[in-house]
Design a protein around this motif. Structure first.
Motif, PDB file in Angstrom:
ATOM      1  N   ASP A   1       8.669  14.529  -3.426  1.00 33.74           N
ATOM      2  CA  ASP A   1       8.581  15.898  -2.909  1.00 33.74           C
ATOM      3  C   ASP A   1       8.848  15.927  -1.397  1.00 33.74           C
ATOM      4  OD1 ASP A   1       8.094  18.685  -3.550  1.00 33.74           O
ATOM      5  OD2 ASP A   1       6.373  18.522  -2.231  1.00 33.74           O
ATOM      6  N   GLU A   2       8.689  14.775  -0.775  1.00 33.60           N
ATOM      7  CA  GLU A   2       8.944  14.585   0.671  1.00 33.60           C
ATOM      8  C   GLU A   2       9.058  15.866   1.496  1.00 33.60           C
ATOM      9  OE1 GLU A   2      10.785  11.088   2.773  1.00 33.60           O
ATOM     10  OE2 GLU A   2      12.555  12.285   2.369  1.00 33.60           O
ATOM     11  N   SER A   3       7.919  16.384   1.910  1.00 29.16           N
ATOM     12  CA  SER A   3       7.935  17.625   2.700  1.00 29.16           C
ATOM     13  C   SER A   3       7.073  17.572   3.948  1.00 29.16           C
ATOM     14  CB  SER A   3       7.467  18.800   1.842  1.00 29.16           C
ATOM     15  OG  SER A   3       8.190  18.853   0.638  1.00 29.16           O
TER      16      SER A   3
ATOM     17  N   VAL B   1       2.894  20.807  -3.444  1.00 29.57           N
ATOM     18  CA  VAL B   1       3.231  20.135  -4.695  1.00 29.57           C
ATOM     19  C   VAL B   1       3.347  18.610  -4.500  1.00 29.57           C
ATOM     20  CG1 VAL B   1       5.250  19.846  -6.209  1.00 29.57           C
ATOM     21  CG2 VAL B   1       4.166  22.066  -6.015  1.00 29.57           C
ATOM     22  N   GLY B   2       3.459  18.164  -3.243  1.00 30.12           N
ATOM     23  CA  GLY B   2       3.447  16.725  -2.977  1.00 30.12           C
ATOM     24  C   GLY B   2       2.085  16.100  -3.203  1.00 30.12           C
ATOM     25  N   GLU B   3       1.032  16.908  -3.165  1.00 29.93           N
ATOM     26  CA  GLU B   3      -0.318  16.397  -3.480  1.00 29.93           C
ATOM     27  C   GLU B   3      -0.317  16.049  -4.965  1.00 29.93           C
ATOM     28  OE1 GLU B   3      -4.291  15.936  -4.674  1.00 29.93           O
ATOM     29  OE2 GLU B   3      -3.047  17.557  -5.419  1.00 29.93           O
ATOM     30  N   GLU B   4      -0.850  14.872  -5.291  1.00 31.29           N
ATOM     31  CA  GLU B   4      -0.579  14.331  -6.620  1.00 31.29           C
ATOM     32  C   GLU B   4      -1.025  15.212  -7.795  1.00 31.29           C
ATOM     33  OE1 GLU B   4      -2.301  10.465  -6.389  1.00 31.29           O
ATOM     34  OE2 GLU B   4      -4.358  11.183  -6.599  1.00 31.29           O
TER      35      GLU B   4
ATOM     36  N   ARG C   1       0.844  -1.195   0.000  1.00 35.37           N
ATOM     37  CA  ARG C   1       0.000   0.000   0.000  1.00 35.37           C
ATOM     38  C   ARG C   1       0.873   1.235   0.000  1.00 35.37           C
ATOM     39  NH1 ARG C   1      -4.590  -1.535   4.415  1.00 35.37           N
ATOM     40  NH2 ARG C   1      -5.206   0.622   4.027  1.00 35.37           N
ATOM     41  N   GLY C   2       0.411   2.242  -0.722  1.00 35.89           N
ATOM     42  CA  GLY C   2       1.210   3.436  -0.992  1.00 35.89           C
ATOM     43  C   GLY C   2       1.859   4.027   0.246  1.00 35.89           C
ATOM     44  N   ARG C   3       3.139   4.309   0.147  1.00 37.09           N
ATOM     45  CA  ARG C   3       3.891   4.836   1.282  1.00 37.09           C
ATOM     46  C   ARG C   3       3.871   6.357   1.346  1.00 37.09           C
ATOM     47  NH1 ARG C   3       3.104  -0.102   2.789  1.00 37.09           N
ATOM     48  NH2 ARG C   3       4.857  -1.553   2.758  1.00 37.09           N
ATOM     49  N   GLY C   4       3.133   6.998   0.426  1.00 30.88           N
ATOM     50  CA  GLY C   4       3.068   8.463   0.415  1.00 30.88           C
ATOM     51  C   GLY C   4       2.175   9.027   1.501  1.00 30.88           C
ATOM     52  N   GLY C   5       1.280   8.207   2.037  1.00 29.74           N
ATOM     53  CA  GLY C   5       0.440   8.693   3.121  1.00 29.74           C
ATOM     54  C   GLY C   5      -0.925   8.043   3.194  1.00 29.74           C
ATOM     55  N   ALA C   6      -1.577   7.892   2.053  1.00 26.80           N
ATOM     56  CA  ALA C   6      -2.957   7.428   2.078  1.00 26.80           C
ATOM     57  C   ALA C   6      -3.074   5.908   2.137  1.00 26.80           C
ATOM     58  CB  ALA C   6      -3.706   7.972   0.869  1.00 26.80           C
TER      59      ALA C   6
ATOM     60  N   VAL D   1       0.246   7.115 -13.554  1.00 27.93           N
ATOM     61  CA  VAL D   1       0.353   6.497 -12.239  1.00 27.93           C
ATOM     62  C   VAL D   1       1.306   7.344 -11.407  1.00 27.93           C
ATOM     63  CG1 VAL D   1       1.713   4.678 -11.164  1.00 27.93           C
ATOM     64  CG2 VAL D   1      -0.324   4.086 -12.441  1.00 27.93           C
ATOM     65  N   ILE D   2       0.839   7.748 -10.220  1.00 24.82           N
ATOM     66  CA  ILE D   2       1.683   8.538  -9.317  1.00 24.82           C
ATOM     67  C   ILE D   2       1.921   7.722  -8.059  1.00 24.82           C
ATOM     68  CG2 ILE D   2       1.880  10.692  -8.004  1.00 24.82           C
ATOM     69  CD1 ILE D   2      -0.238  11.812 -10.056  1.00 24.82           C
ATOM     70  N   ASN D   3       3.164   7.505  -7.755  1.00 22.64           N
ATOM     71  CA  ASN D   3       3.510   6.779  -6.532  1.00 22.64           C
ATOM     72  C   ASN D   3       4.628   7.458  -5.777  1.00 22.64           C
ATOM     73  OD1 ASN D   3       2.681   3.756  -8.090  1.00 22.64           O
ATOM     74  ND2 ASN D   3       2.006   4.227  -6.023  1.00 22.64           N
TER      75      ASN D   3
ATOM     76  N   CYS E   1      -8.520  19.943  -1.789  1.00 22.10           N
ATOM     77  CA  CYS E   1      -7.518  18.890  -1.635  1.00 22.10           C
ATOM     78  C   CYS E   1      -7.365  18.575  -0.153  1.00 22.10           C
ATOM     79  CB  CYS E   1      -6.190  19.318  -2.268  1.00 22.10           C
ATOM     80  SG  CYS E   1      -5.031  20.105  -1.137  1.00 22.10           S
ATOM     81  N   PRO E   2      -6.682  17.491   0.176  1.00 18.34           N
ATOM     82  CA  PRO E   2      -6.622  17.079   1.593  1.00 18.34           C
ATOM     83  C   PRO E   2      -5.756  17.953   2.494  1.00 18.34           C
ATOM     84  CG  PRO E   2      -6.131  15.238   0.096  1.00 18.34           C
ATOM     85  CD  PRO E   2      -6.081  16.492  -0.713  1.00 18.34           C
ATOM     86  N   LEU E   3      -5.121  19.016   1.987  1.00 19.39           N
ATOM     87  CA  LEU E   3      -4.289  19.833   2.880  1.00 19.39           C
ATOM     88  C   LEU E   3      -5.129  20.475   3.983  1.00 19.39           C
ATOM     89  CD1 LEU E   3      -1.163  21.875   2.147  1.00 19.39           C
ATOM     90  CD2 LEU E   3      -2.909  22.920   3.562  1.00 19.39           C
ATOM     91  N   GLY E   4      -6.350  20.844   3.653  1.00 21.66           N
ATOM     92  CA  GLY E   4      -7.231  21.430   4.670  1.00 21.66           C
ATOM     93  C   GLY E   4      -7.455  20.468   5.832  1.00 21.66           C
TER      94      GLY E   4
HETATM   95  C1  LIG Z   1      -0.685  18.263   0.950  1.00 22.29           C
HETATM   96  C2  LIG Z   1      -0.199  16.915   0.518  1.00 22.29           C
HETATM   97  C3  LIG Z   1       1.157  16.673   0.418  1.00 22.29           C
HETATM   98  C4  LIG Z   1       1.624  15.438  -0.004  1.00 22.29           C
HETATM   99  N1  LIG Z   1       2.969  15.241  -0.080  1.00 22.29           N
HETATM  100  C5  LIG Z   1       3.432  14.050  -0.528  1.00 22.29           C
HETATM  101  C6  LIG Z   1       4.823  13.839  -0.683  1.00 22.29           C
HETATM  102  O1  LIG Z   1       5.652  14.710  -0.400  1.00 22.29           O
HETATM  103  N2  LIG Z   1       5.244  12.638  -1.145  1.00 22.29           N
HETATM  104  C7  LIG Z   1       4.355  11.656  -1.472  1.00 22.29           C
HETATM  105  O2  LIG Z   1       4.761  10.592  -1.908  1.00 22.29           O
HETATM  106  N3  LIG Z   1       3.039  11.827  -1.338  1.00 22.29           N
HETATM  107  C8  LIG Z   1       2.549  13.000  -0.881  1.00 22.29           C
HETATM  108  N4  LIG Z   1       1.201  13.185  -0.784  1.00 22.29           N
HETATM  109  C9  LIG Z   1       0.305  12.089  -1.205  1.00 22.29           C
HETATM  110  C10 LIG Z   1       0.112  12.133  -2.714  1.00 22.29           C
HETATM  111  O3  LIG Z   1      -0.981  12.976  -3.029  1.00 22.29           O
HETATM  112  C11 LIG Z   1      -0.180  10.766  -3.318  1.00 22.29           C
HETATM  113  O4  LIG Z   1      -1.255  10.215  -2.632  1.00 22.29           O
HETATM  114  C12 LIG Z   1       0.972   9.805  -3.253  1.00 22.29           C
HETATM  115  O5  LIG Z   1       2.118  10.330  -3.853  1.00 22.29           O
HETATM  116  C13 LIG Z   1       0.579   8.522  -3.938  1.00 22.29           C
HETATM  117  O6  LIG Z   1       1.616   7.582  -3.852  1.00 22.29           O
HETATM  118  P1  LIG Z   1       1.447   6.198  -3.081  1.00 22.29           P
HETATM  119  O7  LIG Z   1       0.157   5.563  -3.545  1.00 22.29           O
HETATM  120  O8  LIG Z   1       2.641   5.422  -3.470  1.00 22.29           O
HETATM  121  O9  LIG Z   1       1.402   6.526  -1.636  1.00 22.29           O
HETATM  122  C14 LIG Z   1       0.709  14.408  -0.327  1.00 22.29           C
HETATM  123  C15 LIG Z   1      -0.654  14.657  -0.219  1.00 22.29           C
HETATM  124  C16 LIG Z   1      -1.114  15.880   0.209  1.00 22.29           C
HETATM  125  C17 LIG Z   1      -2.578  16.100   0.311  1.00 22.29           C
END
Ligand SMILES: Cc1cc2nc3c(=O)[nH]c(=O)nc-3n(C[C@H](O)[C@H](O)[C@H](O)COP(=O)(O)O)c2cc1C
Ligand code: SF4
Ligand code: FES
Lengths: 435, 170
Positions: free
Chosen positions: A89-91, A177-180, A58-63, A212-214, A394-397
């Motif tokens: 973008d890792e922020s 910019v990390g939001e896809e 499962r995606g390691r970006g957060g969700a 595809v964004i990962n 977007c989910p930042l809120g």
């Molecule tokens: C505000 C915000 C910032 C995000 N920053 C990152 C980030 O820096 N790196 C990242 O991989 N995903 C980040 N995400 C999640 C991405 O939108 C996206 O879900 C993710 O890159 C998908 O990859 P995954 O399925 O491999 O997790 C962020 C989401 C939000 C809402």
């Protein structure tokens, strides 16, 4: 150079090649590098996607979205070119795991990108790194050049009829910019303002093509999944949470660092055994389990396994895997303030609940921490945060509102301690006396 | 190409631009990295830099400006030769990030976004720079300095000061 750490409980899959010189292609090849890409090329798209589905990755970006499923959403036929976009973008405050991957194993990211491209039928992949990571951008660019030299990238990858190009892209400073969808905007040379979904990137993404964004860690894991086999990878983790994860322990922890542990590993053990407990023998006050946007957990809430489902059940989120440990001498109002200050700074300003909400929260918390708060302010902070939730593009809120709600609900007493013109009852810089 | 444009960017940077814009499906994709690389060379995004980048991409200067103002690393006024960026976000804050920031302020006599009179240093409080597990962390231009102690602040300033002198006398 960031320090590497290790602990006997670690299961080294993604970090297997760290510290072994694998950023050079010859060493990477000695350590079985590019074997999975060759295999993927021979076996084809359906096989790759099936293995990825079996892996439970499962995606390691957060969700935590299942990677195999994400890839299967991309239409087989498309009039427009398809793309792979790696998110480096890792922020998210508390998160520095991709940093180590780009430093120690850039070829794993390249190999994973190739495999993702083969799975969805893309001819081009982008690896987007935050601009601050210049030395890592140079490292990945160097690795990409090596892969081109060997013919692993280009018109005929590994001597086949298949084409795959990789471009390394630098950002220029922006969390959003990390939001896809904002990431795609940025790559198209625009402000990092997100897009309305649907359509989802798998259908209409970069340059209008299926994309595809990962996350970079997700992508770096892919070659290992194919090498081990999806089922074997899944067996390492917990139920519905395949494999391992790079957990970053930071804050008031005795042995901070990035540790690779199986999904579902106990949070208590992570803090007290892997991380050596709270620094200076202090007591634990709170833990932010998955980067700054995830709601705080109390010491009595840490008997949980660290996977997406269990942390979710505990009322928080696994997020980016950044575990921030907070000791008993920390002011939680100050911590809440620093957290919201970040989101206020990073809000792109498109929607009012996020733009105004983060600004008001910052103002209220600043005043509150300075001792000028009123009883009613505590409720107002909660009311503001609640009204941001789910009302933004977007989910930042939500990422700003959720932790704020956590702090107010779980540490209301500390907010009250700041009332009636009292100075902050906790040291302003809590670590002053320490060390 | 105008004579001014010839002198604005070094031949290396100009060549880099030419290569970069051709790689993407859309030229405009080169915009953000191009702005950053140009800033690295020129020091900041002056009107001339913005006009030149706009011309090379084929969009208006206003369009470039509109994009550039979004990104925190891009600047429209010169910084010091060494731009010190101190992270005070949560992981760094818990390990003394604010004290490090205060110490730089004292030593340099400047605050957030200030530049020293000799132009050698500038200072910025920044958000998380992705070094949380090695906190407190700072960046000087693109170089990371991890696990900082207060004692190291002077040593870091001395190191860059002497680098600046060497570079200046060349
Ligand atoms: C505000 C915000 C910032 C995000 N920053 C990152 C980030 O820096 N790196 C990242 O991989 N995903 C980040 N995400 C999640 C991405 O939108 C996206 O879900 C993710 O890159 C998908 O990859 P995954 O399925 O491999 O997790 C962020 C989401 C939000 C809402
Ligand atoms: S939630 Fe915030 S960051 Fe996201 S689109 Fe709205 S204003 Fe922008
Ligand atoms: S919080 Fe300072 S580097 Fe992440």
């Amino acid at each position: 150079m960031p320090r590497l750490v290790s602990h006997p409980d670690e299961v080294k899959i993604v970090t297997r090649r760290f510290g072994m010189g694998a950023s050079k292609i010859d060493r990477y090849l000695e350590l079985d590098g590019y074997a999975s890409a060759r295999k993927a090329l021979a076996e084809g798209s359906d096989w790759i996607i099936n293995e990825m589905k079996a892996s439970g990755l499962r995606g390691r970006g957060g969700a935590g979205f299942p990677t195999g499923m994400k890839w299967s959403f991309v239409p087989k036929q498309s009039a427009k070119p398809k793309y792979v976009l790696v998110n480096g973008d890792e922020s998210e405050p508390g998160t520095c795991k991709d940093h180590l991957i780009f430093l120690h194993d850039p070829h794993a990211v390249i190999e994973g990108t190739i495999i993702a491209g083969l799975a969805i039928g893309a001819k081009m992949g982008f690896i987007y790194l935050r601009g601050e990571y210049r030395y890592l951008i140079e490292n990945v660019e160097r690795a990409v050049a090596e892969a081109y030299e060997r013919g692993f990238l280009g018109r005929n990858i590994f001597g086949s009829e298949t084409e795959f190009q990789v471009i390394v892209q630098s950002g220029a400073g922006a969390y959003e910019v990390g939001e896809e969808s904002a990431l795609m905007e940025s790559l198209e040379g625009k402000r990092g303002v997100p897009r309305i979904k649907p359509p989802f990137p798998a259908v209409v993404g970069l340059y209008g093509g299926p994309t595809v964004i990962n996350n970079a860690e997700t992508i770096a894991t892919v070659p290992h999944v194919l090498a081990m086999g999806g089922a074997a990878y899944a067996a390492v983790g917990s139920e519905r949470n395949g494999g391992t994860r790079l957990f970053g322990l930071s804050g008031h922890i005795a042995r901070p660092g990035v540790y690779e542990l199986p999904m579902g590993y106990s949070l208590r053990k992570m803090i007290y055994e892997v991380g050596g407990g709270v620094r200076g023998g202090r007591k634990l006050k709170a833990v932010v389990p998955g980067g700054s946007s995830t709601p705080v957990l109390l010491p009595e809430e840490i008997d949980i396994g660290m996977d997406f489902d269990q942390v979710g059940k505990a009322g928080s989120m696994l997020g980016s895997g950044g575990v921030v440990v907070i000791d008993d001498q920390t002011c939680m109002v100050e911590f809440a303030l620093r957290t919201i200050k970040f989101y206020q700074h990073e809000s792109c300003g498109w929607c009012i609940p996020c733009r105004e909400g983060t600004d008001w929260l910052k103002k209220s918390l600043t005043r509150f921490h300075a001792g000028f708060g009123t009883e009613k302010d505590i409720d107002n902070i909660q009311y503001l945060a609640e009204n941001m939730m789910g009302r933004t593009f977007c989910p930042l809120g939500d990422a700003a509102a959720m932790p704020t709600l956590g702090f107010v609900k779980k540490f209301r007493k500390e907010f009250e301690d700041h009332l009636h013109g009292k100075p902050c009852p906790y040291a302003h810089h809590p670590e002053v006396e320490l060390v | 190409m105008s004579a001014e444009a010839m002198t604005l960017f070094s031949p290396e940077l100009a060549a880099r631009f030419d290569a970069l814009v051709e790689r993407y499906p859309v030229r405009r994709s080169a915009l953000i990295p191009m702005l950053l690389y140009a800033q690295d060379e020129v020091g900041y995004l002056s009107d001339a830099v913005i006009d030149e980048v706009a011309r090379r991409i084929g969009i208006t200067p206003l369009d470039v400006r509109n994009v550039a103002t979004y990104y925190s690393m891009l600047r429209f006024v010169p910084a010091g030769r060494y731009n010190i960026q101190v992270c005070t976000n949560i992981s760094c804050m818990l390990r003394g990030g604010y004290r490090i920031f205060e110490q730089f302020q004292e030593r340099l006599g400047i605050g957030h976004k200030g530049v020293t009179a000799d132009g050698v240093f500038s200072l910025e409080e920044v958000e998380c720079i992705g070094a949380c597990c090695w906190a407190p962390a700072i960046q000087v231009n693109y170089d990371f300095h991890d696990e900082l102690t207060e004692e190291q602040v002077d040593a870091i300033l001395d190191e860059y000061r002497s680098r600046s002198q060497k570079a200046g006398s060349r």
